[in-house]
Design a protein around this motif. Sequence first.
Motif, PDB file in Angstrom:
ATOM      1  N   LEU A  31       0.821  -1.205   0.000  1.00 32.92           N
ATOM      2  CA  LEU A  31       0.000   0.000   0.000  1.00 32.92           C
ATOM      3  C   LEU A  31       0.863   1.266   0.000  1.00 32.92           C
ATOM      4  CD1 LEU A  31      -3.074   0.650   0.136  1.00 32.92           C
ATOM      5  CD2 LEU A  31      -2.782   0.936   2.604  1.00 32.92           C
ATOM      6  N   GLN A  32       1.982   1.218   0.699  1.00 32.01           N
ATOM      7  CA  GLN A  32       2.839   2.401   0.832  1.00 32.01           C
ATOM      8  C   GLN A  32       3.747   2.614  -0.374  1.00 32.01           C
ATOM      9  OE1 GLN A  32       4.773   1.596   4.568  1.00 32.01           O
ATOM     10  NE2 GLN A  32       2.855   1.759   5.714  1.00 32.01           N
ATOM     11  N   ASP A  33       4.017   1.539  -1.105  1.00 34.22           N
ATOM     12  CA  ASP A  33       4.899   1.655  -2.267  1.00 34.22           C
ATOM     13  C   ASP A  33       4.341   0.801  -3.402  1.00 34.22           C
ATOM     14  OD1 ASP A  33       7.062   2.139  -3.950  1.00 34.22           O
ATOM     15  OD2 ASP A  33       8.340   0.605  -3.007  1.00 34.22           O
ATOM     16  N   PRO A  34       3.170   1.161  -3.940  1.00 33.84           N
ATOM     17  CA  PRO A  34       2.497   0.293  -4.922  1.00 33.84           C
ATOM     18  C   PRO A  34       3.112   0.370  -6.310  1.00 33.84           C
ATOM     19  CG  PRO A  34       1.231   2.299  -4.607  1.00 33.84           C
ATOM     20  CD  PRO A  34       2.369   2.363  -3.624  1.00 33.84           C
ATOM     21  N   TYR A  35       3.094  -0.746  -6.986  1.00 34.55           N
ATOM     22  CA  TYR A  35       3.567  -0.813  -8.367  1.00 34.55           C
ATOM     23  C   TYR A  35       2.654  -0.001  -9.280  1.00 34.55           C
ATOM     24  CZ  TYR A  35       4.206  -2.776 -13.063  1.00 34.55           C
ATOM     25  OH  TYR A  35       4.388  -2.942 -14.418  1.00 34.55           O
ATOM     26  N   GLU A  36       3.258   0.805 -10.133  1.00 36.08           N
ATOM     27  CA  GLU A  36       2.558   1.508 -11.211  1.00 36.08           C
ATOM     28  C   GLU A  36       3.430   1.391 -12.458  1.00 36.08           C
ATOM     29  OE1 GLU A  36      -0.340   2.804 -11.298  1.00 36.08           O
ATOM     30  OE2 GLU A  36      -0.912   2.860  -9.170  1.00 36.08           O
ATOM     31  N   LYS A  37       2.840   0.910 -13.531  1.00 35.74           N
ATOM     32  CA  LYS A  37       3.622   0.604 -14.733  1.00 35.74           C
ATOM     33  C   LYS A  37       4.455   1.782 -15.204  1.00 35.74           C
ATOM     34  CE  LYS A  37       3.178  -1.327 -19.398  1.00 35.74           C
ATOM     35  NZ  LYS A  37       2.220  -1.881 -20.417  1.00 35.74           N
ATOM     36  N   GLN A  38       3.899   2.976 -15.182  1.00 34.12           N
ATOM     37  CA  GLN A  38       4.607   4.152 -15.688  1.00 34.12           C
ATOM     38  C   GLN A  38       5.341   4.892 -14.584  1.00 34.12           C
ATOM     39  OE1 GLN A  38       4.874   4.569 -18.878  1.00 34.12           O
ATOM     40  NE2 GLN A  38       3.370   2.981 -19.396  1.00 34.12           N
ATOM     41  N   SER A  39       4.646   5.208 -13.500  1.00 37.59           N
ATOM     42  CA  SER A  39       5.228   6.087 -12.486  1.00 37.59           C
ATOM     43  C   SER A  39       6.061   5.374 -11.433  1.00 37.59           C
ATOM     44  CB  SER A  39       4.108   6.870 -11.792  1.00 37.59           C
ATOM     45  OG  SER A  39       3.210   5.983 -11.138  1.00 37.59           O
ATOM     46  N   ASN A  40       5.809   4.094 -11.175  1.00 36.39           N
ATOM     47  CA  ASN A  40       6.563   3.371 -10.132  1.00 36.39           C
ATOM     48  C   ASN A  40       6.718   1.901 -10.507  1.00 36.39           C
ATOM     49  OD1 ASN A  40       7.957   3.009  -7.708  1.00 36.39           O
ATOM     50  ND2 ASN A  40       6.090   2.669  -6.524  1.00 36.39           N
ATOM     51  N   PRO A  41       7.475   1.607 -11.566  1.00 32.20           N
ATOM     52  CA  PRO A  41       7.594   0.219 -12.047  1.00 32.20           C
ATOM     53  C   PRO A  41       8.358  -0.696 -11.098  1.00 32.20           C
ATOM     54  CG  PRO A  41       9.105   1.653 -13.219  1.00 32.20           C
ATOM     55  CD  PRO A  41       8.237   2.551 -12.400  1.00 32.20           C
ATOM     56  N   HIS A  42       9.034  -0.128 -10.107  1.00 28.63           N
ATOM     57  CA  HIS A  42       9.792  -0.939  -9.152  1.00 28.63           C
ATOM     58  C   HIS A  42       9.080  -1.034  -7.798  1.00 28.63           C
ATOM     59  CE1 HIS A  42      13.030  -1.032 -12.044  1.00 28.63           C
ATOM     60  NE2 HIS A  42      13.075   0.298 -12.072  1.00 28.63           N
ATOM     61  N   GLY A  43       7.814  -0.644  -7.760  1.00 29.74           N
ATOM     62  CA  GLY A  43       7.061  -0.737  -6.522  1.00 29.74           C
ATOM     63  C   GLY A  43       6.584  -2.156  -6.245  1.00 29.74           C
ATOM     64  N   PHE A  44       5.974  -2.328  -5.088  1.00 28.21           N
ATOM     65  CA  PHE A  44       5.483  -3.650  -4.677  1.00 28.21           C
ATOM     66  C   PHE A  44       4.262  -4.069  -5.502  1.00 28.21           C
ATOM     67  CE2 PHE A  44       7.859  -2.948  -0.759  1.00 28.21           C
ATOM     68  CZ  PHE A  44       8.285  -4.235  -0.448  1.00 28.21           C
ATOM     69  N   VAL A  45       4.224  -5.364  -5.815  1.00 27.60           N
ATOM     70  CA  VAL A  45       3.025  -5.985  -6.381  1.00 27.60           C
ATOM     71  C   VAL A  45       2.429  -6.888  -5.313  1.00 27.60           C
ATOM     72  CG1 VAL A  45       2.057  -7.454  -8.165  1.00 27.60           C
ATOM     73  CG2 VAL A  45       3.947  -5.921  -8.716  1.00 27.60           C
ATOM     74  N   ASN A  46       1.157  -6.701  -5.017  1.00 26.06           N
ATOM     75  CA  ASN A  46       0.494  -7.481  -3.984  1.00 26.06           C
ATOM     76  C   ASN A  46      -0.074  -8.755  -4.589  1.00 26.06           C
ATOM     77  OD1 ASN A  46      -0.967  -8.526  -1.875  1.00 26.06           O
ATOM     78  ND2 ASN A  46      -1.866  -6.571  -1.267  1.00 26.06           N
ATOM     79  N   PHE A  47       0.603  -9.860  -4.325  1.00 30.27           N
ATOM     80  CA  PHE A  47       0.191 -11.175  -4.798  1.00 30.27           C
ATOM     81  C   PHE A  47      -0.314 -12.013  -3.622  1.00 30.27           C
ATOM     82  CE2 PHE A  47       1.538 -15.130  -7.397  1.00 30.27           C
ATOM     83  CZ  PHE A  47       0.511 -14.973  -8.297  1.00 30.27           C
ATOM     84  N   GLY A  48      -0.553 -11.299  -2.484  1.00 31.93           N
ATOM     85  CA  GLY A  48      -0.915 -12.000  -1.262  1.00 31.93           C
ATOM     86  C   GLY A  48      -2.319 -11.738  -0.767  1.00 31.93           C
ATOM     87  N   THR A  49      -2.837 -10.525  -0.944  1.00 27.36           N
ATOM     88  CA  THR A  49      -4.178 -10.203  -0.477  1.00 27.36           C
ATOM     89  C   THR A  49      -5.214 -10.731  -1.465  1.00 27.36           C
ATOM     90  OG1 THR A  49      -3.354  -8.190   0.582  1.00 27.36           O
ATOM     91  CG2 THR A  49      -5.730  -8.349   0.232  1.00 27.36           C
ATOM     92  N   ALA A  50      -6.203 -11.450  -0.947  1.00 28.50           N
ATOM     93  CA  ALA A  50      -7.212 -12.065  -1.818  1.00 28.50           C
ATOM     94  C   ALA A  50      -8.242 -11.023  -2.233  1.00 28.50           C
ATOM     95  CB  ALA A  50      -7.886 -13.234  -1.120  1.00 28.50           C
ATOM     96  N   GLU A  51      -7.928 -10.288  -3.294  1.00 27.82           N
ATOM     97  CA  GLU A  51      -8.853  -9.320  -3.867  1.00 27.82           C
ATOM     98  C   GLU A  51      -9.104  -9.661  -5.326  1.00 27.82           C
ATOM     99  OE1 GLU A  51      -8.861  -5.010  -2.160  1.00 27.82           O
ATOM    100  OE2 GLU A  51      -6.786  -5.511  -2.623  1.00 27.82           O
ATOM    101  N   ASN A  52     -10.314  -9.405  -5.759  1.00 26.99           N
ATOM    102  CA  ASN A  52     -10.695  -9.655  -7.140  1.00 26.99           C
ATOM    103  C   ASN A  52     -10.525  -8.366  -7.942  1.00 26.99           C
ATOM    104  OD1 ASN A  52     -11.852 -10.289  -9.569  1.00 26.99           O
ATOM    105  ND2 ASN A  52     -13.797 -10.985  -8.728  1.00 26.99           N
TER     106      ASN A  52
END
Length: 427
Positions: free
Chosen positions: A26-47
């Motif tokens: 949440l504090q450092d989220p991945y964004e393809k353009q603006s933050n490509p080195h941010g975290f990707v959340n592959f753990g929280t069960a969200e659709n």
Amino acid sequence: MESLSARGRELVSESDFLVQGFMMALQDPYEKQSNPHGFVNFGTAENKVCFDLLKERLTRPDMNYLEPKLLEYNNPAGIKSLREEAARFLTDYCHSPVPLNPNNIVIMNGCNSILCALSAVICDPGDGLLTPTPYYSRIALYTGVYSGLQPVYVPLNSQVTEDHSLSFSLTIEKLEEGMEKAKQQGIKVKALVLINPQNPLGEVYSPHLLKECLEFASRYSLHVIVDEIYMLSVMDVDFTSVLSFQDLPDPKRTHFIWGLSKDFGMSGLRVGMLYTENEHVVNSVTRLGTFHQCSGITQYMVYQLLRDRDWLDNVFFPTNKERLRESQATVVTALEELRIPVLHRSTGMYVWADFRKFLTSQTFEAEMDLWKRFIAEKLVISPGKAFECGEPGWFRLTTSIPEDLLQVVLERLRKALQSGPTIKSLK
């Protein structure tokens, strides 16, 4: 922490890898353009596969409605029109043999709120909640802090026996062992918690097993809390809701929970529903509804969604399932290439995967080392320890994310598994 109460200190000191991973993403989220080195959340069960459909539906003119009563205090059990529509919706989608009574429904801001309120009115502080593990362990934290309850774990394991052809199989014998363990510890068990489809295992309980569990609970005069939060995201197998049974062994002690977080991909909307035929439970939970109400505007939006059967049946649900199936297939194929076994594939939002061969030793310390390797690659995955799994090396992987993001996830996963110390194989 000296200024905090014992309850406050417990909340602050709680070590929860699910929350830790979520907050990092949440504090450092991945964004393809603006933050490509941010975290990707592959753990929280969200659709996250149907935002385009939801955006189109939620921005239609019929959602843009306001009247005074939506901004005023409302029935803490939920607005009448929504409870009536929810009763019709659950009657149809849970295949209830008779129309469900809207007076038996309570609406709250999420299923966690319902679980906490429900456990508070059916249990006393110090009572035990019986639950198979691995499981969604936030249940123990919330009910423990909120109501002073104690979890009584029924540990399942990956061993396959002649009697049971699946890993982590739940049996009545294991529930009996859990009751005996509680007795020896001096814990009075008051309720059995079942998550169906199971989280994190992904198993869908058969009608026979579900009925056996209800009969077991009836023998011990236990309440049964059945959480069916993923019921409309089941793929390729038949799902049986507890509300579909013609006769329940103990209807006054059987309580059903469902919400919009998973099946509708709207975890941020915060809407959950309780259905129980116990009027005393309804009345007492409603008293706590003052603390857990949804806004009137939110309830109106949900009312509009649930009554739009044409959109649900012909657009949203079929498209959602197809996308869930496709995204899960992508993940499972990648795991198969890495020779990582997957236990169940019935629930479309996550898989329970066996990473034991990537541990340097078969310990939870080694599981945490592997988790930290994922974190180093800015990839959040939920370790089995977070679900009270008794065996190190199992992880829950969320699969319900868009295809382009899945490719980023899988590349980071491969990189993490290739890094680190020499891997010891399972014997």
